[in-house]
Design a protein around this motif. Structure first.
Motif, short mmCIF file in Angstrom:
data_model
loop_
_atom_site.label_atom_id
_atom_site.label_comp_id
_atom_site.label_asym_id
_atom_site.label_seq_id
_atom_site.Cartn_x
_atom_site.Cartn_y
_atom_site.Cartn_z
N ASP A 1 50.27 45.09 42.35
CA ASP A 1 50.58 43.67 42.53
C ASP A 1 49.72 42.85 41.57
N ASP A 2 49.89 41.54 41.60
CA ASP A 2 49.22 40.69 40.62
C ASP A 2 47.70 40.80 40.69
N VAL B 1 47.60 41.32 24.50
CA VAL B 1 48.34 41.23 25.76
C VAL B 1 49.03 42.56 26.05
N LEU B 2 48.92 43.03 27.30
CA LEU B 2 49.48 44.33 27.69
C LEU B 2 50.41 44.15 28.88
N PRO B 3 51.43 45.00 29.01
CA PRO B 3 52.33 44.89 30.16
C PRO B 3 51.63 45.23 31.47
N ALA B 4 51.87 44.44 32.50
CA ALA B 4 51.27 44.70 33.80
C ALA B 4 51.97 45.90 34.45
N PRO B 5 51.22 46.85 35.00
CA PRO B 5 51.84 48.03 35.64
C PRO B 5 52.70 47.63 36.83
N ASP B 6 53.90 48.18 36.90
CA ASP B 6 54.80 47.87 38.01
C ASP B 6 54.26 48.34 39.35
N ILE C 1 37.08 40.67 43.75
CA ILE C 1 37.67 39.47 44.33
C ILE C 1 38.66 38.93 43.32
N ALA C 2 39.87 38.65 43.80
CA ALA C 2 40.90 38.10 42.92
C ALA C 2 41.23 36.67 43.33
N VAL C 3 41.31 35.79 42.36
CA VAL C 3 41.77 34.42 42.57
C VAL C 3 43.28 34.43 42.36
N VAL C 4 44.03 34.18 43.43
CA VAL C 4 45.47 34.28 43.37
C VAL C 4 46.08 32.87 43.35
N LEU C 5 46.86 32.60 42.32
CA LEU C 5 47.44 31.28 42.14
C LEU C 5 48.86 31.16 42.65
N HIS C 6 49.55 32.30 42.80
CA HIS C 6 50.95 32.23 43.22
C HIS C 6 51.20 33.28 44.30
N LYS C 7 51.84 32.87 45.35
CA LYS C 7 52.16 33.79 46.43
C LYS C 7 53.29 34.72 45.99
N GLY C 8 53.55 35.70 46.83
CA GLY C 8 54.56 36.68 46.46
C GLY C 8 54.06 37.54 45.33
N ALA C 9 52.77 37.94 45.40
CA ALA C 9 52.13 38.64 44.30
C ALA C 9 52.45 40.12 44.25
N ALA C 10 53.06 40.64 45.29
CA ALA C 10 53.35 42.08 45.28
C ALA C 10 54.39 42.41 44.24
N ALA C 11 54.16 43.50 43.54
CA ALA C 11 55.10 43.90 42.48
C ALA C 11 56.32 44.53 43.07
#
Length: 323
Positions: A106-107, A98-103, A313-323
């Protein structure tokens, strides 16, 4: 929880079924992850068809790349541990990977950073030793794997030639930064590469396609050039003429990125640090062409399987995905 499952092998749109399943339980050394976005990869289609090198037991959930949230609230990227793939509300992953997601991303973008960009970085820098000023030829330059290689090649100071299929994909390749774009449907790829390089050919060829693309690579590679074999999206695995490699003096380099996660995991983390830095300064940014809800995951995988998409193509499960 909701999850897509494959109960028998076949085409993704036919064998992926969305339903209620139990939340996965992490095994030893694993963590539970709440999926925020899952990236669609060609291996997801191969998994559905039963053609991938890894064959999880049926039924399984595809989805090999996610941006997710740990139980203690950390935003991360990960490759899920099959059979509990990422096209679900929850997945599990080996904690060590597991790696930290870059700030800076977005998701959806973060979910698309991992496999394609790691593969590109290892292929171009670790295997081919790409240098600034060299010419890089990228097959399927508008696709998910190819678009990452284009951006990484430009970031490394290379002149990038992109090969695509069709005018729409040619426009995408130009926007990605390709210095030269070749439409294989209407142009002679070998002649166009020779013209663009003054007859010399490409120093490095990045080939996720195989088949006819590899045959073109062998004819378009420069003296002391390097062909990086990444995959076979065409469905055809070529048989290289080693006598040709000998008389023309070029290298054929295989790349299986997944091996580094067990053979040299520290190098994977080093690569992620490099990618995070490049993303922070805007040198790379995953091309997410579409964001779809979980309910549309099967059709998204099918479209990637059919080769009709650009970027990711990204499957997005939660809105507000912008970092």
């Amino acid at each position: 929880m909701q999850a897509w499952q494959v109960h028998e092998n076949g085409e993704p749109s036919e064998v992926m079924r969305l339903g209620e399943t139990e939340r996965p339980v992490p095994g030893e050394g694993q963590v539970l992850l709440r999926v925020r976005a899952a990236n669609v990869n060609f291996p997801d289609a191969l998994l559905c068809r039963g053609h991938y090198q890894v064959r999880p037991p049926l039924p399984f959930t595809p989805g090999v790349e996610v941006c997710a949230e740990t139980e203690d609230g950390r935003r991360v990227i990960a490759t899920p541990a099959l059979p509990h793939g990422g096209f679900a509300e929850y997945t599990v992953a080996d904690a060590a990977t597991v790696l930290p997601a870059p700030d800076a991303l977005d998701d959806a973008e973060a979910a698309a950073l991992h496999i394609g960009y790691q593969t590109g970085w290892f292929g171009l820098h670790r295997r081919a030793r790409l240098e600034a000023g060299e010419t890089l030829l990228v097959h399927a330059a508008a696709g998910g794997v190819g678009s990452a290689a284009v951006q990484l090649g430009k970031a490394a100071g290379a002149t990038v030639i992109g090969v695509v299929g069709g005018p729409e994909k040619a426009d995408v390749a130009r926007k990605l930064g390709c210095d030269v774009v070749i439409d294989r449907r209407g142009e002679d790829v070998i002649a166009a590469v020779k013209e663009a390089t003054g007859g010399r050919g490409a120093d490095v060829v990045y080939d996720p396609v195989g088949g006819e693309a590899y045959a073109q690579s062998a004819k378009a590679v420069a003296f002391e050039g390097r062909i990086v074999v990444v995959g076979f999206a065409s469905g055809s695995i070529p048989s290289p003429a080693l006598n040709h490699a000998l008389v023309k003096n070029y290298s054929i380099l295989g790349l299986h990125w997944g091996l580094y996660t067990t053979k040299n995991p520290e190098l994977v983390r080093h690569c992620h640090e490099q990618l995070t830095e490049l993303a922070a300064r805007g040198a790379i940014r995953p091309l997410v062409s579409e964001r779809v809800p979980l309910a549309d995951a099967a059709q998204a995988v099918q479209r990637v399987a059919d080769g009709v998409t650009t970027g990711r193509i990204a499957v997005v499960l939660h809105k507000g995905a912008a970092a």
